[in-house]
Design a protein around this motif. Structure first.
Motif, mmCIF file in Angstrom:
data_model
loop_
_atom_site.group_PDB
_atom_site.id
_atom_site.type_symbol
_atom_site.label_atom_id
_atom_site.label_comp_id
_atom_site.label_asym_id
_atom_site.label_seq_id
_atom_site.Cartn_x
_atom_site.Cartn_y
_atom_site.Cartn_z
ATOM 1 N N LYS A 67 -13.559 10.708 -5.224
ATOM 2 C CA LYS A 67 -14.027 9.609 -4.376
ATOM 3 C C LYS A 67 -13.449 8.255 -4.769
ATOM 4 O O LYS A 67 -13.502 7.298 -4.014
ATOM 5 C CB LYS A 67 -15.554 9.517 -4.475
ATOM 6 N N GLU A 68 -12.929 8.181 -5.982
ATOM 7 C CA GLU A 68 -12.520 6.889 -6.526
ATOM 8 C C GLU A 68 -11.172 6.430 -5.983
ATOM 9 O O GLU A 68 -10.188 7.169 -6.081
ATOM 10 C CB GLU A 68 -12.403 6.975 -8.065
ATOM 11 N N ASN A 69 -11.133 5.203 -5.470
ATOM 12 C CA ASN A 69 -9.862 4.583 -5.090
ATOM 13 C C ASN A 69 -9.041 5.366 -4.073
ATOM 14 O O ASN A 69 -7.815 5.298 -4.077
ATOM 15 C CB ASN A 69 -8.971 4.385 -6.331
ATOM 16 N N ILE A 70 -9.704 6.115 -3.247
ATOM 17 C CA ILE A 70 -8.942 6.847 -2.234
ATOM 18 C C ILE A 70 -9.576 6.674 -0.851
ATOM 19 O O ILE A 70 -10.736 6.277 -0.732
ATOM 20 C CB ILE A 70 -8.795 8.354 -2.548
ATOM 21 N N TYR A 71 -8.770 6.968 0.118
ATOM 22 C CA TYR A 71 -9.165 6.815 1.500
ATOM 23 C C TYR A 71 -8.486 7.935 2.264
ATOM 24 O O TYR A 71 -7.330 8.251 1.997
ATOM 25 C CB TYR A 71 -8.649 5.461 1.987
ATOM 26 N N VAL A 72 -9.197 8.552 3.190
ATOM 27 C CA VAL A 72 -8.588 9.657 3.946
ATOM 28 C C VAL A 72 -8.464 9.285 5.425
ATOM 29 O O VAL A 72 -9.423 8.832 6.044
ATOM 30 C CB VAL A 72 -9.410 10.964 3.812
ATOM 31 N N ASN A 73 -7.267 9.460 5.934
ATOM 32 C CA ASN A 73 -6.985 9.235 7.344
ATOM 33 C C ASN A 73 -6.797 10.585 8.014
ATOM 34 O O ASN A 73 -5.778 11.243 7.800
ATOM 35 C CB ASN A 73 -5.657 8.472 7.434
ATOM 36 N N ASN A 108 0.814 -1.227 0.000
ATOM 37 C CA ASN A 108 0.000 0.000 0.000
ATOM 38 C C ASN A 108 0.840 1.266 0.000
ATOM 39 O O ASN A 108 1.950 1.282 0.512
ATOM 40 C CB ASN A 108 -0.883 0.040 1.251
ATOM 41 N N LEU A 109 0.242 2.314 -0.530
ATOM 42 C CA LEU A 109 0.886 3.624 -0.561
ATOM 43 C C LEU A 109 0.036 4.632 0.221
ATOM 44 O O LEU A 109 -1.180 4.690 0.049
ATOM 45 C CB LEU A 109 1.027 4.097 -2.015
ATOM 46 N N ALA A 110 0.697 5.406 1.072
ATOM 47 C CA ALA A 110 0.020 6.507 1.759
ATOM 48 C C ALA A 110 0.753 7.798 1.429
ATOM 49 O O ALA A 110 1.976 7.824 1.308
ATOM 50 C CB ALA A 110 0.023 6.284 3.273
ATOM 51 N N ALA A 117 -12.339 21.840 -0.134
ATOM 52 C CA ALA A 117 -11.269 21.883 -1.141
ATOM 53 C C ALA A 117 -10.595 20.514 -1.245
ATOM 54 O O ALA A 117 -10.232 20.058 -2.338
ATOM 55 C CB ALA A 117 -10.242 22.955 -0.763
ATOM 56 N N LEU A 118 -10.446 19.848 -0.101
ATOM 57 C CA LEU A 118 -9.843 18.510 -0.095
ATOM 58 C C LEU A 118 -10.717 17.535 -0.882
ATOM 59 O O LEU A 118 -10.219 16.768 -1.729
ATOM 60 C CB LEU A 118 -9.654 18.033 1.350
ATOM 61 N N ARG A 125 -4.729 -0.009 -7.235
ATOM 62 C CA ARG A 125 -4.859 -0.035 -5.779
ATOM 63 C C ARG A 125 -5.309 1.308 -5.223
ATOM 64 O O ARG A 125 -5.059 2.354 -5.802
ATOM 65 C CB ARG A 125 -3.521 -0.420 -5.137
ATOM 66 N N ARG A 126 -5.938 1.224 -4.063
ATOM 67 C CA ARG A 126 -6.423 2.423 -3.391
ATOM 68 C C ARG A 126 -5.263 3.141 -2.689
ATOM 69 O O ARG A 126 -4.368 2.500 -2.152
ATOM 70 C CB ARG A 126 -7.455 1.985 -2.360
ATOM 71 N N VAL A 127 -5.300 4.444 -2.727
ATOM 72 C CA VAL A 127 -4.257 5.241 -2.062
ATOM 73 C C VAL A 127 -4.853 5.913 -0.818
ATOM 74 O O VAL A 127 -5.992 6.386 -0.850
ATOM 75 C CB VAL A 127 -3.705 6.318 -3.032
ATOM 76 N N THR A 128 -4.076 5.936 0.248
ATOM 77 C CA THR A 128 -4.516 6.621 1.461
ATOM 78 C C THR A 128 -3.894 8.010 1.525
ATOM 79 O O THR A 128 -2.701 8.168 1.291
ATOM 80 C CB THR A 128 -4.064 5.831 2.719
ATOM 81 N N PHE A 129 -4.711 9.007 1.819
ATOM 82 C CA PHE A 129 -4.191 10.346 2.082
ATOM 83 C C PHE A 129 -4.221 10.578 3.580
ATOM 84 O O PHE A 129 -5.262 10.428 4.221
ATOM 85 C CB PHE A 129 -5.053 11.418 1.401
#
Ligand code: SAH
Length: 341
Positions: A277-283, A208-210, A270-271, A249-253
């Motif tokens: 919405k596609e393939n991303i996840y926010v932490n 995974n990539l963050a 703005a974020l 793969r989904r990327v985490t921000f």
């Protein structure tokens, strides 16, 4: 003398061939080193006496010296290790409901200079070797007597500024005959070294990539993360899109909430506009305040509101609960305290 933990299976294969041995022994060696965790080359019963003698002369089965170990009320543990040259590094063990996760340091110090971060107060002295990263996982597992199920490369340092050693580290901890941490259970976090994000897209493990984003606009990101002046948000987002298109793969921000800096409703919107919405996840991460820094954690209700705005916009978002605040677990704090003493 080289540490055995610097070598991937591929590297052992080449080495064996070079020494006139059979390359398939590499897989057996990985099993001895990581499954059986041998401390003595002689224990390798299926390896020739001649090659064992050669290994003894040229390689060491080394370890890291644990200088301090702190335990938090929430189960988080922090280890301060001393390297063979006397440098100190931090490693954190977190106890989650899905297993044990180790947060690995990749460099001694860090050159990225993010203004809110304690790690960057000490400039980078050197890269960690592959072995020094592998040993963090092995040592924590031994000292805490647990099986490590997840690894995040989110300790001190910028992993993509030490790319080759980090890649070899990932291959070793993922190896099926070794520590065997599933690629999907491994995450590498970068502040946004664009060329390396593109290169990482072609790395053949499903790791995974963050991305440490921390601001949706260049005006803000320029102020808190110097790397943004070299690779502004547009270039970063292009690289992320490229990475997603190649890997699927989904990327985490990651987004630290800093009071009155990046935590307004306007920032949340703005974020959402920026990342889609596609393939991303926010932490969303509550900021761990650092004594030497002026930055403050956002108020509880501000963090909630920020979360709600993203959630209502249909974004996969989580507000991370803080761990280990009572043991200086925030990035570089233990090391900097220890060095002041
Ligand atoms: N250099 C890499 C990995 C190390 S930092 C990167 O930037 O991603 C790991 C994460 O912790 C980053 O998102 C970083 O911005 C964040 N961080 C640094 N200091 C922090 C603090 N005091 N409180 C909360 N998060 C912090």
């Amino acid at each position: 003398m080289q540490s055995i933990y610097n070598y991937t299976e591929e590297m052992w294969k080449e080495y064996l061939i070079h020494m006139g041995e059979k390359p398939f022994r590499a897989s057996q060696m990985m099993e001895w080193f990581y499954r059986h965790r041998i401390q003595n080359f002689e224990e390798m019963s299926n390896i020739s006496k001649k090659f064992i003698a050669h290994l003894k002369e040229n390689f060491i089965i080394d370890s890291l010296k644990c200088v301090t170990r702190q335990k938090s009320f929430d189960g988080t543990q922090k280890f301060l290790f001393e390297l063979s040259d006397g440098n100190l590094i931090e490693t954190v063990l977190m106890n989650h409901n899905y297993g044990y996760s180790v947060c690995v340091t990749s460099e001694v110090g860090c050159n990225m200079g993010c203004v809110f971060c304690a790690s960057g107060m000490k400039k980078k002295l050197r890269n960690l070797t592959t072995a020094e990263m592998v040993l963090q996982v092995l040592m924590v597992s031994t000292l805490a007597e647990i099986r490590v199920s997840h690894v995040v490369v989110m300790g001190i340092g910028e992993p993509f500024d030490n790319y080759d050693n980090v890649i070899n580290f990932l291959k070793i901890i993922n190896h099926a005959k070794g520590i065997e941490i599933g690629a999907r259970h491994i995450t590498v976090s970068t502040c946004g070294l664009v060329p390396k994000i593109r290169e990482y897209a072609s790395f053949d493990l499903q790791v995974n990539l963050a991305i440490s984003l921390h601001a949706p606009k260049n005006e803000i990101r320029d102020q808190i993360m110097p790397i943004n002046k070299r690779y502004p948000i547009e270039e970063l987002m292009d690289a992320v899109k490229y990475y997603i298109s190649i890997t699927g793969r989904r990327v985490t921000f990651e987004y630290i909430l800093l009071r009155d800096i990046n935590d307004t409703k306007e920032c949340a919107n703005a974020l959402a506009d920026l990342i889609g919405k596609e393939n991303i996840y926010v932490n969303l991460i509550p900021y761990n305040e650092v004594i030497e820094k002026p930055y403050k954690r956002s108020k509880e209700e501000t963090m909630r509101a920020f979360y709600d705005t993203l959630y209502k916009r249909g974004i996969n978002v989580q507000l991370r609960k803080e761990q280990g605040s009572d043991i200086d677990a925030a990035c570089g704090q233990l090391r900097s305290k220890h060095m002041k003493k």
